[in-house]
Design a protein around this motif. Structure first.
Motif, PDB file in Angstrom:
ATOM      1  N   TYR A  63       0.803  -1.228   0.000  1.00  0.00           N
ATOM      2  CA  TYR A  63       0.000   0.000   0.000  1.00  0.00           C
ATOM      3  C   TYR A  63       0.836   1.278   0.000  1.00  0.00           C
ATOM      4  N   VAL A  95     -12.488  -1.587  -3.070  1.00  0.00           N
ATOM      5  CA  VAL A  95     -11.972  -0.499  -3.903  1.00  0.00           C
ATOM      6  C   VAL A  95     -10.467  -0.310  -3.761  1.00  0.00           C
ATOM      7  N   TRP A  96      -9.943  -0.426  -2.532  1.00  0.00           N
ATOM      8  CA  TRP A  96      -8.535  -0.117  -2.277  1.00  0.00           C
ATOM      9  C   TRP A  96      -7.689  -1.315  -1.877  1.00  0.00           C
ATOM     10  N   ARG A 109     -11.145  -2.933  -7.379  1.00  0.00           N
ATOM     11  CA  ARG A 109      -9.778  -2.546  -7.748  1.00  0.00           C
ATOM     12  C   ARG A 109      -9.275  -3.398  -8.905  1.00  0.00           C
ATOM     13  N   ASN A 110      -9.513  -4.699  -8.845  1.00  0.00           N
ATOM     14  CA  ASN A 110      -9.077  -5.579  -9.925  1.00  0.00           C
ATOM     15  C   ASN A 110      -9.822  -5.301 -11.227  1.00  0.00           C
ATOM     16  N   LEU A 126     -11.500   3.430 -10.858  1.00  0.00           N
ATOM     17  CA  LEU A 126     -10.615   4.360 -10.169  1.00  0.00           C
ATOM     18  C   LEU A 126     -11.357   5.122  -9.066  1.00  0.00           C
ATOM     19  N   ASP A 127     -10.741   5.217  -7.928  1.00  0.00           N
ATOM     20  CA  ASP A 127     -11.289   6.024  -6.818  1.00  0.00           C
ATOM     21  C   ASP A 127     -10.104   6.513  -6.001  1.00  0.00           C
TER      22      ASP A 127
END
Length: 410
Positions: free
Chosen positions: A93, A149-150, A157-158, A162-163
């Motif tokens: 991360y 999402v993250w 995410r996969n 985008l966020d």
């Protein structure tokens, strides 16, 4: 030492403090918009979120969001109680800051998100029911969405959606949940005019939110780099553009520009730019802010009146609608010239990203709405959601907390 960059670490710690300040800022923003008899109750909603989520995040929240992936849906319990979360970076991360710094930064996002929901239920929800809601909602809605999402191998995410700083995770989730809560609680008893009791308080809260949002968005770059600076610029620009757009809409509609409107417009712009802050250009952020201001003004002014739901402080109108627009706008304006780790949007020849954005937005809306409904239904059966009519009439400050913010002045 251990890959830690002192400059990046100092920046993220400072950004963490900025994001923490946003929740007290939210308390002021919301509290100024309610009646005098409910100002402390409304304030408490934000501060109790700081208390409850700070503990929940340490025990299970962080590991559910960022622990080792389980089927793209949730993290495992490897970091429960912060086991293994120390000074050495978690390279998955943030490779240049301590793992603890990353955890703390994410904590501040987890805190403010359920606090945003409180704007929809102001002046009529039982305090202890809200406390239980905080625990359940953060665990069952926020933490899984953050992982989707993250989290590494999270399914959104996969997918490639985008966020950058929380359009889905923070704003759409809280805004949609706020709408569900407002509908389930029903409208306030309008036995007196419901008008903001202290607009300067709300404007001060908006200023603190704008200030803290630089940590929210720029800090999401997790280091001193081009993305942090771009996010800082786009954040400020979108807020200004949205405040302008809201003011123009007010002038066209009412022939007056209000202080509350300009403050609300700035917040709407901050919401709208959040998912794309590190993916779009400053010029794009002007359009995102202008359109966001118009859309959110229309939602608050026309949609709410037409549908009749009592979203007391417009949590859905600003955060839900603004977050949805921001996610769509990211799919339109994202540019790899800004962020090579991102993707190109429609304006740069890639319509596929917009499709991915819509999938992520849709999944967030459905999941947040369904789980929030279930949580509130269970709480209502077990302990009730809404105060009595007598408590509501007296004001929640006195009836629930035994306090009077202004010493009997009404």
């Amino acid at each position: 030492m251990n890959g830690v960059n002192s400059g990046d670490t100092a920046f993220v710690i400072f950004s963490t403090a900025l994001v923490m300040l946003m929740t007290p800022g939210l308390a002021l923003f919301y509290a100024g918009m309610v009646r005098k008899k409910n100002v402390l109750s409304t304030t408490m909603h934000s501060y109790v979120a700081v208390v409850i989520v700070s503990l929940q995040w340490i025990l299970v929240g962080y590991t559910l969001a960022f622990g080792k992936d389980i089927s793209g849906i949730i993290g495992n319990f490897q970091f429960a109680g912060l086991k293994g979360v120390g000074f050495v970076p978690n390279a998955d991360y943030a490779a240049t800051i301590p793992h603890q710094a990353f955890m703390l930064f994410q904590l501040m996002f987890a805190i403010i998100t359920p606090a945003l929901i409180s704007g929809a239920i102001a002046e009529r929800m039982k305090f202890m029911s809200f406390v239980v809601f905080l625990v359940l909602w953060t665990t069952l809605v926020y933490d899984p969405l953050a992982h989707w999402v993250w989290g590494v191998n999270g399914w959104i995410r996969n997918l490639g959606a985008l966020d950058f700083a929380g359009g889905d995770v923070v704003h759409i989730s809280s805004g949609v949940s706020a709408l569900v809560a407002a509908i389930m609680l029903g409208a306030r008893k309008r036995k007196e005019t419901v008008t903001p009791h202290n607009i300067p308080m709300t404007v001060l809260g908006a200023a603190l939110l704008w200030f803290g949002w630089f940590g929210f968005n720029a800090g999401s770059a997790l280091g001193i780099n081009n993305l942090a600076l771009n996010a800082f610029i786009t954040t400020n620009t979108a807020a200004a553009a949205s405040a302008l757009a809201w003011g123009v809409c007010e002038y066209i509609h009412r022939k007056k520009v209000t202080t509350l409107g300009v403050a609300s417009g700035a917040v709407a712009g901050l919401v709208a730019i959040t998912p794309g802050a590190g993916f779009v250009s400053p010029l794009a952020s002007i359009l995102i802010g202008l359109i966001g201001g118009v859309i959110c003004f229309s939602s608050v002014t026309f949609l709410k009146a037409k549908l009749g739901y009592d979203d007391a402080l417009d949590a859905f109108g600003c955060h839900g609608i603004g977050g949805i627009w921001g996610g769509i706008a990211t799919g339109i304006f994202a540019w790899k010239g800004i962020n090579t780790a991102g993707d190109n949007g429609v304006l740069h020849g890639n319509i596929a990203l917009l499709g991915k954005q819509l999938v992520g937005i849709g999944a967030t809306i459905v999941y947040a709405a369904v789980v929030t409904f279930i949580i509130l239904k269970v709480i209502d059966v077990v302990m009730g959601l809404r105060v009595t009519e007598e408590e509501e009439q007296a004001g929640l400050d006195v009836s629930l907390h035994g306090e009077d913010a202004y010493g009997g002045l009404n």
